[in-house]
Design a protein around this motif. Structure first.
Motif, PDB file in Angstrom:
ATOM      1  N   PHE A 213      11.315  -0.545 -36.029  1.00  0.00           N
ATOM      2  CA  PHE A 213      10.616  -0.654 -37.303  1.00  0.00           C
ATOM      3  C   PHE A 213       9.453   0.338 -37.338  1.00  0.00           C
ATOM      4  O   PHE A 213       8.574   0.283 -36.463  1.00  0.00           O
ATOM      5  CB  PHE A 213      10.057  -2.064 -37.504  1.00  0.00           C
ATOM      6  CG  PHE A 213      11.095  -3.137 -37.665  1.00  0.00           C
ATOM      7  CD1 PHE A 213      11.699  -3.365 -38.892  1.00  0.00           C
ATOM      8  CD2 PHE A 213      11.464  -3.926 -36.590  1.00  0.00           C
ATOM      9  CE1 PHE A 213      12.656  -4.355 -39.039  1.00  0.00           C
ATOM     10  CE2 PHE A 213      12.413  -4.921 -36.726  1.00  0.00           C
ATOM     11  CZ  PHE A 213      13.019  -5.139 -37.956  1.00  0.00           C
ATOM     12  N   PRO A 214       9.405   1.256 -38.301  1.00  0.00           N
ATOM     13  CA  PRO A 214       8.243   2.142 -38.405  1.00  0.00           C
ATOM     14  C   PRO A 214       6.948   1.337 -38.486  1.00  0.00           C
ATOM     15  O   PRO A 214       6.850   0.358 -39.219  1.00  0.00           O
ATOM     16  CB  PRO A 214       8.501   2.900 -39.711  1.00  0.00           C
ATOM     17  CG  PRO A 214       9.995   2.924 -39.831  1.00  0.00           C
ATOM     18  CD  PRO A 214      10.438   1.584 -39.307  1.00  0.00           C
ATOM     19  N   GLY A 215       5.969   1.753 -37.704  1.00  0.00           N
ATOM     20  CA  GLY A 215       4.700   1.038 -37.639  1.00  0.00           C
ATOM     21  C   GLY A 215       4.598   0.116 -36.452  1.00  0.00           C
ATOM     22  O   GLY A 215       3.514  -0.376 -36.139  1.00  0.00           O
ATOM     23  N   LEU A 216       5.726  -0.144 -35.783  1.00  0.00           N
ATOM     24  CA  LEU A 216       5.722  -0.980 -34.583  1.00  0.00           C
ATOM     25  C   LEU A 216       6.174  -0.143 -33.391  1.00  0.00           C
ATOM     26  O   LEU A 216       6.796   0.896 -33.537  1.00  0.00           O
ATOM     27  CB  LEU A 216       6.651  -2.182 -34.744  1.00  0.00           C
ATOM     28  CG  LEU A 216       6.351  -3.153 -35.885  1.00  0.00           C
ATOM     29  CD1 LEU A 216       7.335  -4.316 -35.851  1.00  0.00           C
ATOM     30  CD2 LEU A 216       4.917  -3.675 -35.802  1.00  0.00           C
ATOM     31  N   GLY A 217       5.867  -0.652 -32.198  1.00  0.00           N
ATOM     32  CA  GLY A 217       6.266   0.025 -30.980  1.00  0.00           C
ATOM     33  C   GLY A 217       7.007  -0.914 -30.051  1.00  0.00           C
ATOM     34  O   GLY A 217       7.377  -2.033 -30.423  1.00  0.00           O
ATOM     35  N   PRO A 218       7.221  -0.500 -28.810  1.00  0.00           N
ATOM     36  CA  PRO A 218       8.042  -1.277 -27.874  1.00  0.00           C
ATOM     37  C   PRO A 218       7.414  -2.575 -27.406  1.00  0.00           C
ATOM     38  O   PRO A 218       8.066  -3.345 -26.703  1.00  0.00           O
ATOM     39  CB  PRO A 218       8.239  -0.308 -26.704  1.00  0.00           C
ATOM     40  CG  PRO A 218       7.073   0.623 -26.778  1.00  0.00           C
ATOM     41  CD  PRO A 218       6.776   0.786 -28.234  1.00  0.00           C
ATOM     42  N   GLU A 219       6.168  -2.845 -27.789  1.00  0.00           N
ATOM     43  CA  GLU A 219       5.522  -4.090 -27.351  1.00  0.00           C
ATOM     44  C   GLU A 219       5.719  -5.232 -28.350  1.00  0.00           C
ATOM     45  O   GLU A 219       5.095  -6.290 -28.216  1.00  0.00           O
ATOM     46  CB  GLU A 219       4.033  -3.851 -27.112  1.00  0.00           C
ATOM     47  CG  GLU A 219       3.182  -3.651 -28.357  1.00  0.00           C
ATOM     48  CD  GLU A 219       3.189  -2.223 -28.847  1.00  0.00           C
ATOM     49  OE1 GLU A 219       2.173  -1.797 -29.439  1.00  0.00           O
ATOM     50  OE2 GLU A 219       4.192  -1.519 -28.643  1.00  0.00           O
ATOM     51  N   TRP A 220       6.586  -5.046 -29.334  1.00  0.00           N
ATOM     52  CA  TRP A 220       6.805  -6.070 -30.355  1.00  0.00           C
ATOM     53  C   TRP A 220       8.213  -6.658 -30.244  1.00  0.00           C
ATOM     54  O   TRP A 220       9.179  -5.942 -29.978  1.00  0.00           O
ATOM     55  CB  TRP A 220       6.632  -5.485 -31.754  1.00  0.00           C
ATOM     56  CG  TRP A 220       5.232  -5.052 -32.072  1.00  0.00           C
ATOM     57  CD1 TRP A 220       4.711  -3.802 -31.932  1.00  0.00           C
ATOM     58  CD2 TRP A 220       4.181  -5.873 -32.592  1.00  0.00           C
ATOM     59  NE1 TRP A 220       3.394  -3.793 -32.348  1.00  0.00           N
ATOM     60  CE2 TRP A 220       3.037  -5.051 -32.749  1.00  0.00           C
ATOM     61  CE3 TRP A 220       4.089  -7.220 -32.940  1.00  0.00           C
ATOM     62  CZ2 TRP A 220       1.838  -5.525 -33.232  1.00  0.00           C
ATOM     63  CZ3 TRP A 220       2.890  -7.693 -33.432  1.00  0.00           C
ATOM     64  CH2 TRP A 220       1.768  -6.862 -33.578  1.00  0.00           C
ATOM     65  N   LEU A 221       8.316  -7.969 -30.490  1.00  0.00           N
ATOM     66  CA  LEU A 221       9.592  -8.668 -30.579  1.00  0.00           C
ATOM     67  C   LEU A 221       9.579  -9.542 -31.830  1.00  0.00           C
ATOM     68  O   LEU A 221       8.536 -10.096 -32.194  1.00  0.00           O
ATOM     69  CB  LEU A 221       9.837  -9.569 -29.362  1.00  0.00           C
ATOM     70  CG  LEU A 221       9.979  -8.923 -27.996  1.00  0.00           C
ATOM     71  CD1 LEU A 221      10.129  -9.999 -26.925  1.00  0.00           C
ATOM     72  CD2 LEU A 221      11.167  -7.970 -27.959  1.00  0.00           C
TER      73      LEU A 221
END
Length: 564
Positions: free
Chosen positions: A527-535
């Motif tokens: 998702f644009p605006g998110l990175g690999p630390e999000w679930l």
């Protein structure tokens, strides 16, 4: 990770330097494709590119020369020794061995000073190794960075160049005589000024990763997590209500199979949807899910400066790009609770797409805030695919006819478990509906899907959906309370949809560990605006949630995840 920087960016005059590295014989279309994809992914326009830049050894590489010509910009080169003195975030041994500098793309982009907007990306051709890298920097309007090389003045006239070692400009066949100044569009209805439609730029931490792969795969969706051999996983990756469709709905759909020999007739379902929202049928269009609606909008509605508010469902942007649009992004920030500030949307955006409640953030924007985005000459698309999972459907704009340019999308696949049947609808002004309908193929929605749509508009179905929304709210509160017990986790909120967004270190490792323990979670980095630390986690019943929380605890203990 740094949060996205969002600021309306209008780059005048052209101020982007695109650094390019390429293996011998790299095809021009691979170079040009990577450059354009990189610019689009960062919310930038090719019209803002001032020059392509590379190392002297590649000054006559046919693919690079052709790419610069296609973009209509000069090609500037620097010696390997000059590029080697520039500090870059992604040095590599490969270019050092081949051309004598640890970086070509990044160092070349930064050679004239400025700010690195997009670190090195690699092309991703199918069936062979990548041959191209590129990086993008924005040059300072005046002066130069202390540790970078000064960009020399470029003499005018065909065939003129600066001596190697000072930054050499190659004049390309068919280019303007004046190679120094940035080129302008031939003519524009706004008087010749170029208004760039983006509302966001990526920080280096958000940009493509070290492999060069774009971290925001717009075509990645939660169903990927539970395909094939992963079907036995407990699914928290897909936002379809568990236990659906109900038996009565399956029976209605099954009965429709008896009429498969006849062509579909959408009139009864269309009338049912119109009655449910208190609208005339001319304001309703049935579609094969909300995804088809995004494609129709991208193809049928005129838009010079479309903008998508992110993080959100990625299909709207994917559809717009597939239709040839350059898409601007407004990136909402976690520290702001992913709340929308209408002023962040560029005034010249003539098509704006926003989700409500938003996937994946679970934020429910006030209807009054969304109304501020509407204005004459602008199409405002509000994706309400999850609105029927909100108790009372508060903040909905469905049924409103007083908001100019409003287009509301609804989906029946989430609450009713009909993702495989594909059914949704559009609510909009009659002119918009006609334009979308003319783009649809004949009989776009199957007879079983039409039967489902009609059934889901009945009073008992609406009552069942309302009761389900209330249960989801209770189950979501239980999930959030359990997650808040973990000091490693930050829960985005307040959550209002049938899913929650969480942030934690080493989320990708946690997700893989959860798979081993039998649970599928949705990765957030696409998702644009998110990175690999999000679930993203779907809301399930209490029993399932308790099992998941135990597995989550086990995963964290096994990995020894750091406390944020």
């Amino acid at each position: 990770m740094s949060e996205a920087v969002h600021a309306a960016s209008v780059l005048r005059p052209a101020s982007l330097a695109v650094g390019v590295g390429a293996s011998r014989g790299a095809p021009a279309d691979e170079i040009l494709g990577l450059v354009r994809d990189t610019l689009r992914g960062a919310g930038l326009s090719p019209l803002d590119v001032a020059e392509l830049v590379t190392v002297d050894a590649k000054a006559e590489e046919p693919g690079i020369v052709a790419a610069a010509a296609a973009l209509g910009v000069p090609l500037r080169t620097y010696s390997a020794g000059e590029l080697a003195r520039i500090e870059v975030p992604g040095p590599s041994g490969a270019p050092l061995a081949s051309v004598g500098t640890p970086s070509v793309a990044e160092a070349a982009a930064l050679a004239a000073g400025g700010e690195l907007l997009v670190p090195k990306r690699k092309s991703a051709p199918q069936g062979r190794a990548p041959m191209v890298t590129c990086a993008v920097a924005r040059r300072e309007p005046h002066g130069r960075a202390d540790d970078a090389l000064a960009a020399p003045e470029v003499p005018s006239g065909p065939g003129c160049c600066v001596e190697p070692g000072a930054g050499r400009t190659v004049v390309l066949p068919g280019s303007e005589d004046q190679v120094g100044p940035a080129r302008q569009p031939a003519s524009r209805p706004d008087g010749g000024r170029h208004h760039h439609p983006t509302a966001a730029m990526r920080t280096p931490a958000e940009s493509p990763d070290a492999t060069g792969a774009d971290t925001h795969d717009l075509r990645h969706h939660g169903d990927v997590e539970v395909r094939g051999r992963d079907r036995d996983l407990t699914d928290l990756a897909v936002n379809v209500r568990a236990g659906s469709p109900p038996a009565w709905l399956r029976e209605r759909i099954s009965a429709a199979l008896d009429s498969l020999a006849a062509y579909p007739d959408g009139r009864p379902a269309r009338a049912a949807v119109a009655a449910r929202h208190g609208l005339p049928v001319e304001r309703v269009l049935l579609t094969a899910g909300a995804a088809e609606a995004f494609v129709l909008i991208a193809r049928a509605l005129p838009a010079r400066r479309p903008v998508v508010v992110h993080p959100q469902f990625t299909e709207p942007e994917a559809a717009l790009r597939a239709a040839g649009h350059e898409v601007g992004r407004v990136l909402l920030r976690a520290e702001d609770g992913f709340r929308l500030d209408p002023s962040a949307v560029p005034e010249d955006a003539d098509l704006v797409v926003v989700g409500n409640p938003t996937n994946p953030t679970s934020v429910l924007h006030p209807a009054a805030v969304l109304e501020q985005l509407a204005r004459p000459g602008r199409t405002l698309v509000v994706d309400e695919a999850f609105m029927d999972a909100v108790p009372g459907e508060r903040e909905t704009l469905a049924g409103r006819t007083d908001v100019p340019g409003l287009v509301v999308l609804r989906s029946l696949t989430k609450t009713w478990g009909l993702a495989g049947l594909r059914i949704g609808y559009v609510l909009a002004g009659p002119g918009t509906v006609r334009a979308l309908e003319e783009t649809q193929p004949l009989w776009p929605v199957s007879s079983p899907a039409l039967t489902a749509a009609e059934a889901c508009m009945e009073p008992r179905a609406l009552a069942e959906a309302a009761a389900a929304a209330e249960r989801i709210a209770v189950d979501r509160a239980h999930l959030v309370a359990g997650l808040m017990e973990f000091t490693e986790i930050r829960v985005a909120g307040p959550a209002e949809a049938p899913f929650v967004l969480v942030r934690l270190d080493r989320a990708d490792e946690v997700r893989e560990r959860l798979r081993m323990l039998g649970f599928a979670a949705r990765r957030g980095d696409t998702f644009p605006g998110l990175g690999p630390e999000w679930l993203r986690l779907a809301v399930r019943d209490r029993v399932t949630t308790n099992r998941f929380l135990q597995a989550f605890d086990q995963a964290l203990q096994t990995l020894g995840a750091a406390v944020r």
